[in-house]
Design a protein around this motif. Sequence first.
Motif, short mmCIF file in Angstrom:
data_model
loop_
_atom_site.label_atom_id
_atom_site.label_comp_id
_atom_site.label_asym_id
_atom_site.label_seq_id
_atom_site.Cartn_x
_atom_site.Cartn_y
_atom_site.Cartn_z
N GLU A 128 44.56 2.37 -35.15
CA GLU A 128 43.79 2.22 -34.08
C GLU A 128 43.28 3.62 -33.56
N LEU A 129 44.29 4.75 -33.82
CA LEU A 129 44.03 6.13 -33.31
C LEU A 129 43.23 6.84 -34.48
N ALA A 130 43.35 6.58 -35.71
CA ALA A 130 42.70 7.31 -36.70
C ALA A 130 41.40 7.57 -36.56
N PRO A 131 40.63 6.78 -36.12
CA PRO A 131 39.11 6.93 -35.83
C PRO A 131 38.87 8.15 -34.75
N PHE A 132 39.75 8.49 -34.11
CA PHE A 132 40.00 9.39 -32.87
C PHE A 132 40.49 10.80 -33.14
N GLY A 133 40.90 10.80 -34.57
CA GLY A 133 41.64 12.01 -35.30
C GLY A 133 43.03 12.19 -34.82
N SER B 168 54.21 1.62 -34.91
CA SER B 168 53.48 3.05 -35.40
C SER B 168 52.31 2.74 -36.46
N GLU B 169 52.62 1.73 -37.33
CA GLU B 169 51.32 1.32 -38.21
C GLU B 169 50.24 0.98 -37.53
N ILE B 170 50.08 0.08 -36.26
CA ILE B 170 49.35 -0.22 -35.54
C ILE B 170 48.55 0.97 -34.88
#
Length: 133
Positions: free
Chosen positions: A16-21, A10-12
């Motif tokens: 990885e998905l934060a830049p895509f909102g 979940s941390e990874i």
Amino acid sequence: MTKASLTRLSEILYMELAPFGVAVVHVNTGCVRSNVVNNALATWRGLAPETRYGAWRDTIAERIAFGQDGAGAIPVEDFAWHVVREVLREKPPRYVSYGALCWMDAILAWLPRLWVMVIMWRFTAGEPKSSKS
């Protein structure tokens, strides 16, 4: 997959998905009364005595039932309401921890791994209760 590996995953995914909102929320479940466990226990035949963990089959069944009968397990409806409320926030938290005894994970995370292993072995396994046939 273990709880620790799910936490790392979940941390990874969060990074990885934060830049895509995309928000990733890790849910740490404490003791929650649910039909999933009750149904599993009703059909569980245990482990064959000749298997590596066969001597611990009674202890394993007790640990599974503990989250349902003891420890002040919360109703599944309360758990679901809390998790949905947290996840649907405008900025959901990265980590949601809810249910009886979930505070133990937070404490164990700060202890040295060897201590955690000894504590968990004594609490969850210990000496076999089933006799090998």
